[in-house]
Design a protein around this motif. Sequence first.
Motif, PDB file in Angstrom:
ATOM      1  N   ASN A 214      -3.093 -35.980 -22.402  1.00 19.44           N
ATOM      2  CA  ASN A 214      -3.238 -36.052 -22.849  1.00 19.44           C
ATOM      3  C   ASN A 214      -5.029 -35.976 -23.421  1.00 19.44           C
ATOM      4  O   ASN A 214      -5.418 -36.614 -23.127  1.00 19.44           O
ATOM      5  N   THR A 215      -5.403 -35.097 -23.886  1.00 21.13           N
ATOM      6  CA  THR A 215      -6.879 -34.987 -24.982  1.00 21.13           C
ATOM      7  C   THR A 215      -6.958 -34.096 -26.110  1.00 21.13           C
ATOM      8  O   THR A 215      -6.418 -33.621 -26.628  1.00 21.13           O
ATOM      9  N   VAL A 216      -6.941 -35.639 -27.556  1.00 19.66           N
ATOM     10  CA  VAL A 216      -6.619 -35.534 -28.294  1.00 19.66           C
ATOM     11  C   VAL A 216      -8.603 -35.998 -29.450  1.00 19.66           C
ATOM     12  O   VAL A 216      -9.117 -36.858 -28.956  1.00 19.66           O
ATOM     13  N   SER A 217      -8.623 -34.620 -29.846  1.00 17.80           N
ATOM     14  CA  SER A 217     -10.371 -34.851 -30.338  1.00 17.80           C
ATOM     15  C   SER A 217     -10.003 -33.836 -31.532  1.00 17.80           C
ATOM     16  O   SER A 217      -9.992 -33.089 -32.254  1.00 17.80           O
ATOM     17  N   ASP A 218     -11.957 -34.445 -32.407  1.00 16.02           N
ATOM     18  CA  ASP A 218     -12.629 -33.762 -33.372  1.00 16.02           C
ATOM     19  C   ASP A 218     -11.275 -33.163 -34.844  1.00 16.02           C
ATOM     20  O   ASP A 218     -10.626 -32.504 -34.973  1.00 16.02           O
ATOM     21  N   CYS A 219     -10.070 -34.380 -34.959  1.00 20.29           N
ATOM     22  CA  CYS A 219      -9.255 -34.570 -35.913  1.00 20.29           C
ATOM     23  C   CYS A 219     -10.126 -35.509 -37.391  1.00 20.29           C
ATOM     24  O   CYS A 219     -10.422 -36.357 -37.107  1.00 20.29           O
ATOM     25  N   GLY A 220      -9.552 -35.237 -38.393  1.00 24.58           N
ATOM     26  CA  GLY A 220     -10.168 -35.108 -40.057  1.00 24.58           C
ATOM     27  C   GLY A 220     -10.034 -36.884 -39.782  1.00 24.58           C
ATOM     28  O   GLY A 220     -10.690 -37.735 -40.683  1.00 24.58           O
ATOM     29  N   ASN A 221      -8.404 -36.900 -39.647  1.00 23.09           N
ATOM     30  CA  ASN A 221      -7.813 -38.377 -40.211  1.00 23.09           C
ATOM     31  C   ASN A 221      -7.015 -40.012 -38.912  1.00 23.09           C
ATOM     32  O   ASN A 221      -7.705 -40.670 -39.549  1.00 23.09           O
ATOM     33  N   GLY A 222      -7.036 -39.066 -37.542  1.00 25.37           N
ATOM     34  CA  GLY A 222      -6.152 -39.754 -36.851  1.00 25.37           C
ATOM     35  C   GLY A 222      -6.171 -38.897 -35.772  1.00 25.37           C
ATOM     36  O   GLY A 222      -6.241 -37.522 -35.498  1.00 25.37           O
ATOM     37  N   GLY A 223      -6.440 -40.151 -34.438  1.00 24.52           N
ATOM     38  CA  GLY A 223      -5.901 -38.609 -33.418  1.00 24.52           C
ATOM     39  C   GLY A 223      -4.410 -39.114 -33.088  1.00 24.52           C
ATOM     40  O   GLY A 223      -3.560 -38.030 -33.318  1.00 24.52           O
ATOM     41  N   ILE A 224      -3.314 -40.152 -32.196  1.00 19.98           N
ATOM     42  CA  ILE A 224      -2.563 -40.222 -31.902  1.00 19.98           C
ATOM     43  C   ILE A 224      -1.801 -41.750 -32.426  1.00 19.98           C
ATOM     44  O   ILE A 224      -2.186 -42.556 -32.991  1.00 19.98           O
ATOM     45  N   LEU A 225      -0.949 -40.670 -33.502  1.00 21.37           N
ATOM     46  CA  LEU A 225      -0.200 -42.508 -33.943  1.00 21.37           C
ATOM     47  C   LEU A 225       1.490 -42.443 -33.777  1.00 21.37           C
ATOM     48  O   LEU A 225       1.969 -41.159 -33.778  1.00 21.37           O
ATOM     49  N   VAL A 226       2.236 -43.728 -34.173  1.00 25.77           N
ATOM     50  CA  VAL A 226       3.242 -43.789 -33.335  1.00 25.77           C
ATOM     51  C   VAL A 226       3.599 -44.979 -34.884  1.00 25.77           C
ATOM     52  O   VAL A 226       3.860 -45.790 -34.992  1.00 25.77           O
ATOM     53  N   HIS A 227       4.045 -44.619 -35.855  1.00 19.38           N
ATOM     54  CA  HIS A 227       4.787 -44.847 -36.973  1.00 19.38           C
ATOM     55  C   HIS A 227       6.372 -45.247 -36.792  1.00 19.38           C
ATOM     56  O   HIS A 227       6.997 -44.717 -36.170  1.00 19.38           O
ATOM     57  N   ARG A 228       6.165 -45.962 -37.486  1.00 21.64           N
ATOM     58  CA  ARG A 228       7.725 -46.330 -38.342  1.00 21.64           C
ATOM     59  C   ARG A 228       8.247 -46.342 -39.800  1.00 21.64           C
ATOM     60  O   ARG A 228       7.061 -46.542 -40.754  1.00 21.64           O
ATOM     61  N   TRP A 229       9.518 -46.034 -40.519  1.00 19.78           N
ATOM     62  CA  TRP A 229       9.489 -45.826 -42.001  1.00 19.78           C
ATOM     63  C   TRP A 229       9.797 -47.672 -42.601  1.00 19.78           C
ATOM     64  O   TRP A 229       8.991 -48.136 -43.044  1.00 19.78           O
ATOM     65  N   LYS A 230      10.144 -48.490 -40.785  1.00 15.65           N
ATOM     66  CA  LYS A 230      10.112 -50.068 -41.431  1.00 15.65           C
ATOM     67  C   LYS A 230       9.970 -50.365 -40.003  1.00 15.65           C
ATOM     68  O   LYS A 230      10.578 -49.879 -38.695  1.00 15.65           O
ATOM     69  N   ALA A 231      10.142 -51.263 -40.216  1.00 12.62           N
ATOM     70  CA  ALA A 231       9.578 -52.509 -38.518  1.00 12.62           C
ATOM     71  C   ALA A 231      10.838 -52.251 -37.688  1.00 12.62           C
ATOM     72  O   ALA A 231      11.818 -52.286 -38.199  1.00 12.62           O
ATOM     73  N   ALA A 232      10.773 -51.548 -35.902  1.00 15.20           N
ATOM     74  CA  ALA A 232      11.949 -51.548 -35.298  1.00 15.20           C
ATOM     75  C   ALA A 232      11.227 -51.084 -33.596  1.00 15.20           C
ATOM     76  O   ALA A 232      10.120 -51.081 -33.768  1.00 15.20           O
ATOM     77  N   GLU A 233      11.945 -51.955 -33.299  1.00 16.36           N
ATOM     78  CA  GLU A 233      11.839 -51.473 -31.828  1.00 16.36           C
ATOM     79  C   GLU A 233      11.908 -49.668 -32.244  1.00 16.36           C
ATOM     80  O   GLU A 233      12.310 -48.749 -32.440  1.00 16.36           O
TER      81      GLU A 233
END
Length: 472
Positions: A214-233
């Motif tokens: 993919n191409t992700v561009s010109d965003c205000g605060n982040g590009g590609i974010l991979v998050h979890r509410w609690k640490a886990a696989e």
Amino acid sequence: MILLRREEMMDIAPKLNRRTLLTATAGFAVAGLSIGRALSASLSGIENAALRGSISATDLGVRTGSGEDQSRAFGKMLNKASRENAQVFLPAGTYVVSKLSLPARVRLVGMPGASRIVYVGGGQFLVGANAEHIELTGLVFDGANQWIADGTQALLDLKGVRHLVIDNCLVSASSKNGVALERAAGRIERSTISGAADAGLWSVEGGGLSITGNTVSDCGNGGILVHRWKAAEDGTIVSGNRVERIGAASGGTGQNGNGINAFRAGNVVISGNIVSDCAFSAIRANSASNLQIAGNTCLRSGETALYSEFAFEGAIISSNLVDGAANGISIVNFNEGGRMAVCSNNIVRNLSTTGPYPAENAGFGTGISVEADTTVTGNVIENAPLWGMQLGWGPYLRNVAVTGNVIRKAGTGIAVSVVEGVGPTIIANNIFDGTRNGAIVGHRWSDPVTADLATLGNAGYAHLTIEGNHAS
């Protein structure tokens, strides 16, 4: 079968007259025409077979180019297709909609770059929850920078999708995130996300997503974010993407402004991406264990180009190229439990002493920083104005081996902590060239407290083994 010798064939050849030849070639022409018709009919059959089971949007009352709100007709169309488990084809044109709620099964296909769905406002554009299968292919989603309500995370806001495909789509001009996914599995590929006020693509609690090409561009605060509410696989793969011009409009000291960011997400692979011109990090991982950052190109990062920080165990940062940043690679925060890493075969060059906020502690301009249970080998660092490498911070240094690296044109080649309580550290067989303030210097936090240990050896600091280094 009668076989003729070559000499007999030569005797027969002159007897072929023009009429015989024309008759023969005419037969070929007729045969060719017949074959062409058969092929055309066959191709037509293939096309019909490909369309079989599809629903054309225009057959269900969805009109293109009218400028009218098509939301009701669009919703009826998608619900009918979901009941029939059918694919919907959206012809080229512009469709104005809002507050679309996706049913359990969606297969919506358009003409890439030409089938355009435009948000007219009203708080929500396209949302889906607890869906079985959502597949969006060849579509343009234009947010027109319209307001998105507080309870909605993004222009495309999808939760609990068991199988998701977003392929060859364009998502633009969102007043929040471009795409937000929660508890989604599947793939996002070959798509372009641009002009989001917040992040381009935000996934939380992912189920093994693939985010590729993919191409992700010109965003205000982040590009590609991979998050979890609690640490886990998590298991997301972020590979082969181009991420560029990512800002930090909401401020902070690292929570915003990152091209690719993993937060509390374990077993994530970030590989083969080209990430440039991010306000903070090209790639930043916070409390993400069993992390791999490999083969990425990171250009002109505002702060630390590659970051593995806070409560992580296990990080491989290998074969990346960093050109232009305030700091190159940081694998730190042993005080928070951050430990166990391999940092190998990276090129880090052209660093700066200027960052996106006033410098703290020692300041900016360090090539590679590590703290605990880490090997650092085979790296090349050039033009690091502060330190080529920083080993430890105060008492936070344990089980670090630094071997076979090249450090050129640095303020100090290696700054190693000699504060009480530090653990075993080996610095061996490295090459230093043009390190103005010494090749290896012991530090108490920011302050140098020894002469050049490349010449002196460990100078009585029992935790240090220093041997086989070459400084010029």
